[in-house]
Design a protein around this motif. Sequence first.
Motif, PDB file in Angstrom:
ATOM      1  N   SER A 280       0.847  -1.185   0.000  1.00  0.00           N
ATOM      2  CA  SER A 280       0.000   0.000   0.000  1.00  0.00           C
ATOM      3  C   SER A 280       0.883   1.236   0.000  1.00  0.00           C
TER       4      SER A 280
ATOM      5  N   GLU B  42      -0.606   8.542   5.020  1.00  0.00           N
ATOM      6  CA  GLU B  42      -0.341   7.614   6.128  1.00  0.00           C
ATOM      7  C   GLU B  42      -1.612   6.987   6.692  1.00  0.00           C
ATOM      8  N   GLY B  43      -2.480   6.511   5.825  1.00  0.00           N
ATOM      9  CA  GLY B  43      -3.663   5.800   6.273  1.00  0.00           C
ATOM     10  C   GLY B  43      -4.858   6.651   6.645  1.00  0.00           C
TER      11      GLY B  43
END
Length: 186
Positions: free
Chosen positions: A36, A60-61
Amino acid sequence: MTNTTLTRRAVLGAFAATTLTAAPTFSKAAGFLRGSGDIRRIKMYSGRTGERIDMIYWIEGKYIKDALKEVNHFMRDWRTNDVTSIDARTIDIMAAAHNLMDVSEPYMLLSGYRSPKTNAMLRSKSRGVAKNSLHMKGQAADLRLQSRSVTQMAKAAAICKAGGVGRYSSSNFVHMDCGPVRTWGR
């Protein structure tokens, strides 16, 4: 493991492409679908409004709320100026397909959100407009690239296995949505 998880992974994996390149034949697609990425970026312009957008909307997510608000405004119904929340999954599919095509050119947005009024008007003029279009839910976009064919764009979006992909070769655009995985058109 649910189909939703697999679909999400396929889209997320396409973001691993930040340091890879892909030929228009997508021979390196498997590399795009591993891991990812750390950032997600969307680049578009509108021939209707003259507006442009080039922004990182996920780091970062986490989605960046202010960036998503800008995307919502950019993808508004330009006929009525109505704005809705664009489903982040649709933005992810668009960005992942863009990465797979290895282009720097922004998408030309032809249609994002459509108000029910606009959808009804378009439907009265064309049999190709769905009565319950995902555009009215903020879950679809019609896009064009100068440097890639409809076939290349549709192939990149279909590789994501994350939603619907419609090919409209005679009108030179691709429909991408976060609905059920399916393809149609020529």
